[in-house]
Design a protein around this motif. Structure first.
Motif, mmCIF file in Angstrom:
data_model
loop_
_atom_site.group_PDB
_atom_site.id
_atom_site.type_symbol
_atom_site.label_atom_id
_atom_site.label_comp_id
_atom_site.label_asym_id
_atom_site.label_seq_id
_atom_site.Cartn_x
_atom_site.Cartn_y
_atom_site.Cartn_z
ATOM 1 N N ASP A 1 11.890 -66.530 -104.487
ATOM 2 C CA ASP A 1 12.855 -67.502 -103.971
ATOM 3 C C ASP A 1 12.464 -68.863 -104.546
ATOM 4 O O ASP A 1 11.698 -69.612 -103.939
ATOM 5 N N LEU B 1 13.049 -72.217 -102.489
ATOM 6 C CA LEU B 1 12.138 -72.465 -101.374
ATOM 7 C C LEU B 1 10.734 -72.807 -101.870
ATOM 8 O O LEU B 1 10.056 -73.655 -101.299
ATOM 9 N N TRP C 1 3.687 -72.962 -95.973
ATOM 10 C CA TRP C 1 4.267 -71.645 -95.739
ATOM 11 C C TRP C 1 5.340 -71.336 -96.779
ATOM 12 O O TRP C 1 5.409 -70.220 -97.311
ATOM 13 N N LEU C 2 6.167 -72.341 -97.092
ATOM 14 C CA LEU C 2 7.224 -72.128 -98.086
ATOM 15 C C LEU C 2 6.637 -71.806 -99.456
ATOM 16 O O LEU C 2 7.085 -70.878 -100.132
ATOM 17 N N TRP D 1 5.354 -68.287 -99.266
ATOM 18 C CA TRP D 1 6.362 -67.247 -99.092
ATOM 19 C C TRP D 1 7.231 -67.092 -100.338
ATOM 20 O O TRP D 1 7.568 -65.968 -100.732
ATOM 21 N N SER E 1 18.760 -64.439 -96.211
ATOM 22 C CA SER E 1 17.304 -64.351 -96.157
ATOM 23 C C SER E 1 16.817 -65.059 -94.900
ATOM 24 O O SER E 1 17.269 -66.156 -94.575
ATOM 25 N N ALA F 1 14.014 -66.457 -94.285
ATOM 26 C CA ALA F 1 13.314 -67.718 -94.524
ATOM 27 C C ALA F 1 14.320 -68.840 -94.784
ATOM 28 O O ALA F 1 14.196 -69.938 -94.246
ATOM 29 N N ARG F 2 15.336 -68.533 -95.601
ATOM 30 C CA ARG F 2 16.337 -69.567 -95.889
ATOM 31 C C ARG F 2 17.096 -69.960 -94.639
ATOM 32 O O ARG F 2 17.384 -71.137 -94.420
ATOM 33 N N GLY G 1 10.693 -60.766 -94.831
ATOM 34 C CA GLY G 1 12.075 -61.213 -95.000
ATOM 35 C C GLY G 1 12.561 -61.043 -96.416
ATOM 36 O O GLY G 1 13.438 -61.767 -96.872
#
Lengths: 253, 187
Positions: free
Chosen positions: A11, A14, A62-63, A66, B26, B28-29, B81
């Protein structure tokens, strides 16, 4: 300039957000830290502001952990959240104690109150807890497990090139800002004889930072689940007792 | 002028963040879209001149969303996730409830005859807030604090150790529950 490392199904948005948020959070927190007696903005609730901005680091780490869709980075990110839960409670009580001593949430007034006696002298427990949480919030020294070598760099494991320097630089920045904020809170800010106030602030900040860097060499890494128990069972009651003592002194004064 | 621009900018961003919570696939998003929305609300409160409340909203919501990520690994089927999921269950019902609540609140806001300001805004809003919370409302706040704390303890007790997947298998389809101790709910 190194190419960014790519991971499958990452991602990216993020990850970038987390990477950039860490130094931004540190800079925003620095807005209320006075150099001498002057800060970018001496907010009426400066101490709460610092706390809020430093909490953004939770989201940032955390971002960054992750986002890359990588096991070790994910573990690092979650480690930081666990560490955050461990250090935050005594940390909040410690900075509240300083505010209590000055009867104000304004950093400037906290400094003014320490024209005579430094808070570090009569609130030693709160000061010690603050130093511990300063290291924990920058996942530094004994609290470096979120970016630990046992998980190949943890939250920073997959970061490379410009991402890496921004993220790890942000961590340094956060540590420096946390060290700098201990000066107005506990070490009298710009108060001191002979030298100009700004120089006193710089000298005290350098001293605190040097201490934190020295600790890193002296103390082995501490697992956050163990620190959790210490923080909640030992440090939190100690911090409450310290706040009680300060509250009584303020009432009698 | 500047504060009006900030107000509408933050309001638009807050609503957009709220919408994106349900658009992202998602976890997290969705979490961080919600955080964006809540931080904008904190910004609006700051604009109203309630510094303390605004900053506290930023602080609490950031930590809250981070803790939500912890709950994600505790309870979600895909802890990281990483597979697509949706935040929507019972789409029509949820849409109807949300629309009704929005219309009700908006109608209330627009149709209330708001009184004109009497007196002046306080010089230190934080002080006044603290005095009104901890002065006449002290007993309420103490009771509330105890109730919240009891809720936290109860939640942890309920959440600990064994969940429904231990009792009913990975697909929740076991014919009978697997409990170390007989009795309890679901029997």
């Amino acid at each position: 300039m190194q190419q960014r490392r790519r991971t499958t199904a990452a991602d990216v948005a993020l990850t970038r957000l987390g990477v950039v948020l860490l130094p931004v959070a540190a800079l925003l927190a620095a807005a209320v830290v006075p150099l001498g007696f002057r800060s970018v903005s001496d907010l009426a609730d400066g101490i709460v502001w610092f706390n809020a901005m430093e909490a953004l680091a939770w989201a940032a780490v955390w971002l960054a952990g992750w986002g890359p869709n990588s096991t070790l980075a994910l573990i690092g990110g979650y480690r930081f959240l666990a560490q955050g839960l461990a250090y935050e409670l005594p940390h909040m009580l410690a900075i509240t104690t300083a505010a209590l001593g000055a009867e104000s949430l304004r950093v400037g007034e906290v400094v003014d109150t320490q024209a005579g006696l430094w808070f570090a002298v009569w609130m030693p427990v709160a000061f010690a807890i603050y130093l511990l949480s300063a290291m924990a919030m920058a996942f530094w020294g004994p609290f470096d497990q979120p970016a630990g070598r046992d998980v190949a760099g943890g939250a920073a494991a997959e970061l490379s090139g410009v991402d890496r320097i921004v993220f790890l630089g942000g961590r340094w920045l956060l540590l420096t800002v946390a060290a700098a904020f201990s000066v107005p809170l506990f070490l009298g800010g710009g108060n001191g004889p002979l030298l100009p106030p700004w120089l006193w602030t710089v000298l005290k900040t350098v001293a605190v930072l040097a201490f934190l860097v020295w600790i890193r060499r002296k103390v082995p890494t501490l697992r956050m689940d163990r620190y959790m128990e210490v923080a909640w069972v030992v440090l939190t009651p100690l911090a409450i007792l310290q706040a009680l003592v300060v509250a009584l002194v303020v009432l009698v004064r | 002028m500047l504060s009006e621009v900030a107000f509408w900018g933050l309001a638009a961003l807050a609503v957009a963040g709220g919408v994106m919570v349900f658009r992202f696939d998602s976890m997290a998003r969705a979490t961080f879209a919600l955080l964006t929305s809540l931080l904008c609300v904190g910004g609006e409160v700051l604009l109203l001149g309630l510094d303390y409340l605004g900053i506290v909203i930023v602080l609490m919501m950031t930590i809250e969303m981070a803790i939500m990520a912890v709950f994600m690994i505790m309870y979600m089927m895909n802890p990281a996730g990483l597979t697509p999921m949706t935040m929507m269950h019972n789409k029509q019902g949820a849409t109807a409830i949300c629309a009704a609540a929005f219309v009700l609140l908006a109608a209330g806001i627009l149709s209330t005859p708001w009184p004109a300001r009497r007196g002046k805004p306080p010089t230190d809003a934080t002080m006044d807030l603290g005095m009104s919370l901890m002065g006449p409302q002290m007993l309420t706040m103490m009771t509330l604090g105890m109730a919240l704390f009891a809720t936290i303890v109860a939640t942890v007790v309920l959440a600990t150790r064994r969940g429904r997947y231990d009792r009913l298998g990975d697909s929740l389809r076991a014919p009978s529950t697997d409990d170390p101790i007989r009795g309890g709910v679901g029997r």
